[in-house]
Motif scaffolding. Structure first.
Motif, mmCIF file in Angstrom:
data_model
loop_
_atom_site.group_PDB
_atom_site.id
_atom_site.type_symbol
_atom_site.label_atom_id
_atom_site.label_comp_id
_atom_site.label_asym_id
_atom_site.label_seq_id
_atom_site.Cartn_x
_atom_site.Cartn_y
_atom_site.Cartn_z
ATOM 1 N N ASN A 263 0.809 -1.015 0.151
ATOM 2 C CA ASN A 263 0.136 0.186 0.207
ATOM 3 C C ASN A 263 0.939 1.214 0.027
ATOM 4 O O ASN A 263 0.339 2.341 0.158
ATOM 5 N N SER A 264 2.135 1.225 -0.345
ATOM 6 C CA SER A 264 3.009 2.304 -0.509
ATOM 7 C C SER A 264 3.224 2.772 -1.820
ATOM 8 O O SER A 264 3.191 1.823 -2.527
ATOM 9 N N PRO A 265 3.073 4.180 -2.084
ATOM 10 C CA PRO A 265 2.987 5.089 -1.235
ATOM 11 C C PRO A 265 1.601 5.464 -0.852
ATOM 12 O O PRO A 265 0.488 5.136 -1.377
ATOM 13 N N LEU A 266 1.578 6.038 0.370
ATOM 14 C CA LEU A 266 0.334 6.488 0.984
ATOM 15 C C LEU A 266 0.233 7.557 0.022
ATOM 16 O O LEU A 266 0.921 8.657 0.096
ATOM 17 N N GLN A 267 -1.222 8.019 0.035
ATOM 18 C CA GLN A 267 -1.787 9.389 -0.713
ATOM 19 C C GLN A 267 -2.051 10.408 0.251
ATOM 20 O O GLN A 267 -3.082 10.100 1.173
ATOM 21 N N VAL A 268 -1.360 11.159 0.478
ATOM 22 C CA VAL A 268 -1.512 12.384 1.712
ATOM 23 C C VAL A 268 -1.122 13.568 0.934
ATOM 24 O O VAL A 268 -0.189 13.946 0.305
ATOM 25 N N TYR A 269 -2.176 14.601 1.221
ATOM 26 C CA TYR A 269 -2.219 15.910 0.476
ATOM 27 C C TYR A 269 -0.849 16.702 1.291
ATOM 28 O O TYR A 269 -1.097 16.974 2.450
ATOM 29 N N ALA A 270 -0.216 17.391 0.524
ATOM 30 C CA ALA A 270 0.777 18.369 0.740
ATOM 31 C C ALA A 270 1.447 17.986 2.005
ATOM 32 O O ALA A 270 1.454 18.691 3.079
ATOM 33 N N GLN A 573 29.101 5.889 -0.342
ATOM 34 C CA GLN A 573 27.820 5.757 -0.749
ATOM 35 C C GLN A 573 27.532 4.184 -0.804
ATOM 36 O O GLN A 573 28.243 3.254 -1.591
ATOM 37 N N ALA A 574 26.368 3.873 -0.520
ATOM 38 C CA ALA A 574 25.922 2.437 -0.289
ATOM 39 C C ALA A 574 25.667 1.776 -1.813
ATOM 40 O O ALA A 574 25.296 2.657 -2.691
ATOM 41 N N SER A 575 26.156 0.705 -1.965
ATOM 42 C CA SER A 575 25.731 -0.166 -3.267
ATOM 43 C C SER A 575 24.182 -0.161 -3.688
ATOM 44 O O SER A 575 23.543 -0.338 -2.815
ATOM 45 N N GLY A 576 24.005 0.387 -4.819
ATOM 46 C CA GLY A 576 22.439 0.421 -5.070
ATOM 47 C C GLY A 576 22.019 1.828 -4.878
ATOM 48 O O GLY A 576 20.803 2.208 -5.305
ATOM 49 N N SER A 577 22.766 2.799 -4.164
ATOM 50 C CA SER A 577 22.293 3.965 -3.908
ATOM 51 C C SER A 577 22.688 4.848 -5.110
ATOM 52 O O SER A 577 23.730 4.794 -5.779
ATOM 53 N N PRO A 578 21.860 5.831 -5.478
ATOM 54 C CA PRO A 578 20.683 6.299 -5.070
ATOM 55 C C PRO A 578 19.506 5.447 -5.317
ATOM 56 O O PRO A 578 19.448 4.759 -6.126
ATOM 57 N N TYR A 579 18.360 5.546 -4.424
ATOM 58 C CA TYR A 579 17.210 4.699 -4.567
ATOM 59 C C TYR A 579 16.318 5.723 -5.110
ATOM 60 O O TYR A 579 15.968 7.001 -4.443
ATOM 61 N N VAL A 580 15.431 5.372 -6.156
ATOM 62 C CA VAL A 580 14.296 5.983 -6.977
ATOM 63 C C VAL A 580 13.235 5.930 -5.998
ATOM 64 O O VAL A 580 12.566 4.884 -5.366
ATOM 65 N N VAL A 581 12.615 7.281 -5.469
ATOM 66 C CA VAL A 581 11.509 6.853 -4.608
ATOM 67 C C VAL A 581 10.350 7.958 -5.201
ATOM 68 O O VAL A 581 9.866 7.989 -6.681
ATOM 69 N N VAL A 582 9.501 8.610 -4.323
ATOM 70 C CA VAL A 582 8.370 9.737 -4.710
ATOM 71 C C VAL A 582 8.872 10.869 -5.585
ATOM 72 O O VAL A 582 10.081 11.382 -5.588
ATOM 73 N N TYR A 609 -0.376 15.414 -5.693
ATOM 74 C CA TYR A 609 -1.380 15.596 -4.728
ATOM 75 C C TYR A 609 -0.532 15.405 -3.656
ATOM 76 O O TYR A 609 -0.837 16.198 -2.601
ATOM 77 N N GLY A 610 0.393 14.477 -3.513
ATOM 78 C CA GLY A 610 1.074 14.208 -2.242
ATOM 79 C C GLY A 610 1.166 12.960 -1.878
ATOM 80 O O GLY A 610 0.142 12.163 -1.930
ATOM 81 N N THR A 611 2.391 12.460 -1.527
ATOM 82 C CA THR A 611 2.513 11.166 -0.985
ATOM 83 C C THR A 611 3.409 10.950 0.141
ATOM 84 O O THR A 611 4.127 11.751 0.376
ATOM 85 N N VAL A 612 3.282 9.572 0.860
ATOM 86 C CA VAL A 612 4.479 9.357 1.607
ATOM 87 C C VAL A 612 4.785 7.764 1.430
ATOM 88 O O VAL A 612 4.012 6.951 1.607
ATOM 89 N N SER A 613 5.992 7.612 1.170
ATOM 90 C CA SER A 613 6.490 6.359 0.732
ATOM 91 C C SER A 613 7.055 5.611 1.996
ATOM 92 O O SER A 613 7.959 6.406 2.734
ATOM 93 N N ILE A 614 6.832 4.276 2.260
ATOM 94 C CA ILE A 614 7.054 3.595 3.294
ATOM 95 C C ILE A 614 8.287 2.651 2.532
ATOM 96 O O ILE A 614 7.761 1.584 1.977
ATOM 97 N N LEU A 615 9.493 2.690 2.837
ATOM 98 C CA LEU A 615 10.486 1.909 2.360
ATOM 99 C C LEU A 615 11.091 1.001 3.262
ATOM 100 O O LEU A 615 11.620 1.524 4.145
ATOM 101 N N LEU A 616 10.763 -0.325 3.054
ATOM 102 C CA LEU A 616 11.187 -1.328 4.005
ATOM 103 C C LEU A 616 12.763 -1.757 3.426
ATOM 104 O O LEU A 616 12.759 -2.189 2.421
ATOM 105 N N GLN A 617 13.658 -1.994 4.532
ATOM 106 C CA GLN A 617 14.902 -2.441 4.107
ATOM 107 C C GLN A 617 14.639 -4.073 4.006
ATOM 108 O O GLN A 617 13.968 -4.766 4.557
#
Length: 618
Positions: A263-270, A573-582, A609-617
């Motif tokens: 269910n990530s990213p969460l839809q959250v306004y601003a 810098q970690a291997s695989g970084s940078p990570y693409v997000v929102v 609209y705005g989002t909050v991504s939850i990135l699990l390791q």
């Protein structure tokens, strides 16, 4: 025939009855009007009547005289004009924009509704802002939302300070299934009798000095993978719990990767603000998200997903002194502002020059403090909570975004605040970090600021605490560096026992690391390239190797850069970084959202609209 001697006029001047029309313009003082009626049949006969014309009622913007806790107080609200009798009230309703105006009298004081006198015996210190309304006998009203009363504390008190906990813990992590260990913590304001608490349970603790404690962590507490909340708790009076630092029970990771939770990213306004705490006290990290003019409280399910708390979203009120602005909220600070042992929030309002103070109930819901607001005086870009005068109550550092000195507001244990000292701000402030940078046992503040070609000022201003809520600018401050600094964190990145700084440079696409000298000054910066437009930063041990790492949200290219600490103040810098997000990565925070002993990330995105991504390791 009727003759008017004075302001105003009459209608039907030749009739037996008339209507007197008072002047429509504002009167500067009470006027007397004489109406004379002369007989048309016998001009020698006349009669007169006098009318008193009062100005419309007016209240003037002002701070009413201050009071003191425990000392009887009585003060009428000054009023000019109007016709007695009057009816008085304190307004706490909707604004023209349909949003609630918050405001109240100090605890222990009431308003006499007919006399307009505020009286009683104050029971708490701080400053209350309120809007008074008065209606006179003719139905004329006056409203003034710029009234305030400051209540001062009764006098000096002897209390334990609220402790402040530094990063890193030593160690920062341990593999599950090992033997017990000694956990060493550093910070400010520790007292004899303080305990190191592990998920809320006190450990057997040894007091070193006001900045060092050690505690025995039994093998049973590290038997299985998890992430624990570590705090320091000072005994009462005053005292209470420090800020939270996470301790991972997890194996070291050779590589670090992330994936979106269900269910990530969460839809959250601003989502302009983000904070993490265990708001319902079930041992799982929850989210508070600034969402336009509302606060979204999301309770963790322990698997990386979240459920809205009861009553969420929470609408934000406007302060009485600025009720025409929209109460858009942003950065926030977590703290127990009323000694309830529950996590509350201080939430900045970008347009209203205010911080909304919400007191936690311990179940994911909140109530405003009796004053509702702390006045920030200027638009606020960042906020930090700490005990700057060591009186056992949390205070606020309120960071101005427009180049004026930022301020510290002192708390008194009820969620109400009085303005105290100024903090040095260079340029347009973006973020702040708290710590004891000169080793004198008093909390200091470092503020990262940006600049422009027209208004230069990119750098870090360091304000050294005097221990009473006032500050002195450090030698060598401001430190001019970078092109447009924004976010900043403080931690010991090279293991020498002195606090260092890491700050994002949005104009230079870099993170600048300044190693501390332990006297409030810092070494020349180490420059580390990151993504485009870095805007936020969070620290923690992401690979469980015992060294502090940095995660950076890059607004310009929608990525997160992970820098793994080498333990000497340098980073790789970690291997695989940078990570693409929102899109428009703006805020970032870290916690273990699924309880596997590895730190995860929450990243807000502003584009669209705005989002909050939850990135699990992984």
């Amino acid at each position: 025939m009727w003759i008017v001697n004075g302001p105003g006029y009459v209608t039907n001047g030749n009739a037996l009855s008339i209507n007197y029309i008072p002047p429509t313009g504002a009167l500067s003082s009470t006027q007397q009007v004489t109406l004379t009626a002369t007989s048309l049949a016998d001009p020698t006969k006349s009669a007169s009547i006098q009318i008193t014309v009062n100005p419309t009622p007016v209240m003037f913007t002002q701070a009413l005289p201050a009071g003191t806790v425990g000392v009887p107080y009585s003060q009428p609200i000054p009023l000019t004009g109007g016709t007695a009798p009057f009816q008085w009230s304190i307004y706490n309703g909707s604004t023209d924009l349909g949003r609630e105006v918050g405001g109240a009298l100090p605890d222990g004081l009431t308003l006499n509704p007919t006399a307009g006198t505020i009286s009683g015996t104050p029971t708490a210190a701080g400053t209350w802002y309120f809007e008074a309304t008065v209606t006179d006998a003719d139905g004329e009203s006056a409203v003034d939302g710029f009234l305030s009363i400051q209540i001062n504390p009764a006098g000096p008190v002897t209390a334990s300070p609220v402790p402040f906990l530094n990063q890193p813990l030593i160690p920062t992590a341990i593999s599950p299934g090992g033997s017990g260990l000694t956990l060493r913590v550093s910070g400010t304001g520790f007292v004899s009798g303080a305990t190191v608490d592990f998920n809320g349970t006190p450990l057997t603790t040894t007091f070193g000095d006001r900045e060092h404690l050690s505690a025995l962590l039994p093998a049973t507490d590290v038997a299985t993978a998890k992430t624990a909340s570590v705090t320091v708790v000072n005994p009462s009076p005053g005292g209470g719990s420090s800020n939270v630092v996470y301790f991972q029970v997890g194996r070291p990771e050779s590589t670090v990767s992330f994936a979106n939770a269900a269910n990530s990213p969460l839809q959250v306004y601003a989502p302009f603000g983000l904070a993490i705490a265990d708001f319902n006290e079930d041992g799982k990290p929850d989210l508070a998200i600034a969402a336009g003019t509302r606060l979204d409280v999301m309770l963790s399910n322990g698997d990386g997903t979240f459920t809205p708390a009861s009553g969420s979203p929470v609408p934000m009120p406007s302060p009485p002194y600025n009720d025409f602005a929209s109460p858009y909220i942003g950065p926030m600070a977590v703290g127990d502002f009323n000694h309830s042992s529950h996590a509350g929030l201080a939430i900045t309002q970008s347009e209203n020059a205010a911080a909304v103070i919400l007191l936690g109930n311990g179940n994911g819901t909140f109530v405003p403090s009796s004053a509702v607001f702390a006045n920030t005086e200027f638009p606020t870009q960042a906020i930090e909570a700490a005990d700057f005068n060591a009186d056992g109550n949390l205070d606020l550092a309120l960071i101005s975004s427009i180049g004026y000195p930022s301020l510290v507001a002192l708390g008194y244990g009820k969620g109400v605040f009085n303005s105290a000292g100024d903090l040095y701000t260079e340029g347009f402030a973006g973020g702040a970090a708290v710590g004891d940078f000169n080793g004198d046992g008093k909390l200091d503040v470092a503020i990262a600021s940006g600049g422009t070609a027209k208004y230069p000022g990119s750098g870090v201003g360091v304000s050294l605490g005097n221990g009473d809520g006032t500050f002195t600018q450090a030698n060598g401050s401001p430190i001019s560096l970078g092109q447009s600094l924004s976010a900043i964190v403080a931690g010991d990145f090279n293991g020498d026992g002195k606090l260092d700084l890491a700050v994002t440079d949005g104009g230079g696409n870099a993170v600048l690391v300044l190693l501390g000298n332990g006297d409030g000054t810092f070494q020349p910066p180490i420059t580390i390239a990151v993504g485009n437009g870095p805007d936020a930063i969070v620290m923690g041990d992401f690979n469980n190797d015992g060294k502090l790492d940095l995660a950076i949200a890059n607004y310009g290219d929608n990525t997160v850069t992970l820098l793994l600490g080498n333990g000497d103040g340098t980073f790789t810098q970690a291997s695989g970084s940078p990570y693409v997000v929102v899109n428009g990565a703006y805020m970032i925070a870290a916690a273990d959202f699924n309880g596997d002993g590895k730190l995860d990330l929450a990243v807000t995105g502003l584009n669209g609209y705005g989002t909050v991504s939850i990135l699990l390791q992984q």
